[in-house]
Design a protein around this motif. Sequence first.
Motif, PDB file in Angstrom:
ATOM      1  N   VAL A 107       0.859  -1.186   0.000  1.00 25.82           N
ATOM      2  CA  VAL A 107       0.000   0.000   0.000  1.00 25.82           C
ATOM      3  C   VAL A 107       0.892   1.233   0.000  1.00 25.82           C
ATOM      4  N   TRP A 108       0.702   2.072  -0.994  1.00 21.66           N
ATOM      5  CA  TRP A 108       1.469   3.309  -1.164  1.00 21.66           C
ATOM      6  C   TRP A 108       0.679   4.484  -0.608  1.00 21.66           C
ATOM      7  N   ASP A 109       1.377   5.406   0.054  1.00 24.68           N
ATOM      8  CA  ASP A 109       0.764   6.601   0.634  1.00 24.68           C
ATOM      9  C   ASP A 109       1.309   7.824  -0.103  1.00 24.68           C
ATOM     10  N   ARG A 110       0.417   8.572  -0.760  1.00 24.46           N
ATOM     11  CA  ARG A 110       0.845   9.730  -1.545  1.00 24.46           C
ATOM     12  C   ARG A 110       1.425  10.836  -0.682  1.00 24.46           C
ATOM     13  N   THR A 111       1.014  10.929   0.585  1.00 22.04           N
ATOM     14  CA  THR A 111       1.457  12.035   1.428  1.00 22.04           C
ATOM     15  C   THR A 111       2.952  11.986   1.723  1.00 22.04           C
ATOM     16  N   ASP A 112       3.540  10.781   1.810  1.00 22.83           N
ATOM     17  CA  ASP A 112       4.977  10.702   2.053  1.00 22.83           C
ATOM     18  C   ASP A 112       5.706   9.896   0.982  1.00 22.83           C
ATOM     19  N   ASP A 113       4.978   9.485  -0.080  1.00 22.10           N
ATOM     20  CA  ASP A 113       5.565   8.794  -1.227  1.00 22.10           C
ATOM     21  C   ASP A 113       6.338   7.547  -0.811  1.00 22.10           C
ATOM     22  N   THR A 114       5.749   6.753   0.091  1.00 17.55           N
ATOM     23  CA  THR A 114       6.369   5.491   0.506  1.00 17.55           C
ATOM     24  C   THR A 114       5.354   4.361   0.431  1.00 17.55           C
ATOM     25  N   SER A 115       5.865   3.144   0.310  1.00 19.29           N
ATOM     26  CA  SER A 115       5.026   1.957   0.271  1.00 19.29           C
ATOM     27  C   SER A 115       5.278   1.103   1.501  1.00 19.29           C
ATOM     28  N   ALA A 116       4.233   0.543   2.073  1.00 21.55           N
ATOM     29  CA  ALA A 116       4.323  -0.335   3.232  1.00 21.55           C
ATOM     30  C   ALA A 116       3.890  -1.736   2.838  1.00 21.55           C
ATOM     31  N   GLY A 117       4.547  -2.728   3.413  1.00 20.29           N
ATOM     32  CA  GLY A 117       4.164  -4.095   3.143  1.00 20.29           C
ATOM     33  C   GLY A 117       5.373  -5.001   3.067  1.00 20.29           C
ATOM     34  N   PRO A 118       5.195  -6.250   2.698  1.00 15.90           N
ATOM     35  CA  PRO A 118       3.954  -6.857   2.228  1.00 15.90           C
ATOM     36  C   PRO A 118       2.903  -6.955   3.341  1.00 15.90           C
ATOM     37  N   ILE A 119       1.666  -6.596   3.023  1.00 14.18           N
ATOM     38  CA  ILE A 119       0.636  -6.565   4.048  1.00 14.18           C
ATOM     39  C   ILE A 119       0.172  -7.953   4.439  1.00 14.18           C
ATOM     40  N   GLU A 120       0.481  -8.969   3.620  1.00 15.56           N
ATOM     41  CA  GLU A 120       0.024 -10.314   3.949  1.00 15.56           C
ATOM     42  C   GLU A 120       0.877 -10.982   5.008  1.00 15.56           C
ATOM     43  N   GLY A 121       1.996 -10.344   5.369  1.00 15.66           N
ATOM     44  CA  GLY A 121       2.877 -10.929   6.363  1.00 15.66           C
ATOM     45  C   GLY A 121       3.949 -11.791   5.722  1.00 15.66           C
ATOM     46  N   PRO A 122       4.836 -12.371   6.535  1.00 16.98           N
ATOM     47  CA  PRO A 122       5.953 -13.142   6.008  1.00 16.98           C
ATOM     48  C   PRO A 122       5.539 -14.491   5.421  1.00 16.98           C
ATOM     49  N   ASP A 123       6.280 -14.892   4.389  1.00 12.45           N
ATOM     50  CA  ASP A 123       6.156 -16.230   3.814  1.00 12.45           C
ATOM     51  C   ASP A 123       4.737 -16.574   3.382  1.00 12.45           C
ATOM     52  N   LYS A 124       4.072 -15.666   2.687  1.00 11.36           N
ATOM     53  CA  LYS A 124       2.727 -15.930   2.182  1.00 11.36           C
ATOM     54  C   LYS A 124       2.601 -15.302   0.800  1.00 11.36           C
ATOM     55  N   ALA A 125       2.112 -16.049  -0.161  1.00 11.06           N
ATOM     56  CA  ALA A 125       1.864 -15.509  -1.494  1.00 11.06           C
ATOM     57  C   ALA A 125       0.498 -14.843  -1.508  1.00 11.06           C
ATOM     58  N   ALA A 126       0.392 -13.684  -2.151  1.00 14.18           N
ATOM     59  CA  ALA A 126      -0.860 -12.944  -2.131  1.00 14.18           C
ATOM     60  C   ALA A 126      -1.145 -12.321  -3.493  1.00 14.18           C
TER      61      ALA A 126
END
Length: 370
Positions: free
Chosen positions: A233-252
């Motif tokens: 998930v990317w946030d336009r306010t600080d131009d950064t992406s967070a994740g993977p949101i599914e957590g470790p060792d999981k295909a999504a």
Amino acid sequence: MRGNRNRRGSRRVRAALSAAVVVCAVTTVLPSAASAESRTAASDGGSGVERVSVATDGAQGDGASAGATITPDGRRIALASLATNFTTASPVTWQRVYVRDRRTSQTTLMSTNTPPIERPVISGDGQYVALWGQLFRDTKTFLAQVAAASSIGISCPGLSCRQPSLSSDARYIAQSTTFNRPPSRQLIEVRDWRAGTTQTVAEFDHTLPSRPSISGDGRFVAYEDGRAEDVFVWDRTDDTSAGPIEGPDKAATLVQISKDGRKVVFLSGSDTYVHDERSGTNQLVPNVKGLAIDPTGRYLLYAPHDTSGPSLVLRDLETGTDETVSSRPATAGTDSVSSDGRDVVFHSAADDLVPGDTNNTSDVFVRRFY
């Protein structure tokens, strides 16, 4: 890849992490015993289902109609159709895009010369429709204004722009831009077409699916890395992406971000997860394929893997109750649920959902819950 300052690293590294560093708690929502019809809705064939792939005079289409999206208020639906009798425009052999206004019963032609690829996308305010279509050997994104029934091309620095997702006022368009000629690569971009500016969300050295999905205010963009099978998930306010949101060792695989930007639906294995951006937790909905989430993030539309029951079901994620959208074979995609789960748009070849369905082809319907 650009911008993933919070990325946890490769899948092999994530697999080695201990449970102590997993920040995404998972809660499970099982089918509720109170599932059938907790809100009042007519059964298939009743007044709760409306066919919307019709001409302004109500005539049924003489060709197949398919993928559709709906506005949060449920008033307008954008759909693709092979029907030639919806307007007086010259017949063509490819799909056209139409907008059906349920309040005025008006069906408006949006495209004439560009065959759409996949489903058209309507903005939250119902004023614009985005589609991506073939232009010579490349694909381009087009934005059509409903009131003017005319379209403009959206700037695309690569060979192909595709998979557009619109903010509520259509000012921001998230799309995938691919460069198929060597070296192959892909950009996830947000285009502010009114200001004429573009922000790069992510860059990949491959052209596997990215499926960008933008929030209603244009602040957040959910997208996937098709090679790594991760969702960010990317946030336009600080131009950064967070994740993977599914957590470790999981295909999504990404499905959609809710218009309020709080919930992100993704698939993993045979299950569906709903990620809460505020709490960082994932809600598990097992053994179903999530298709869409309503703008408020409360109602999930899914298709059960068990084909012996309904084909489309709407779940209240707060209460765990289910409601049947269609018990006949039917299909739907993202942006197909209005706010608070009141309306669901889908397409089906069944001929007994509404009276007088005699065209022997697929149509677009809306199920309304009262």
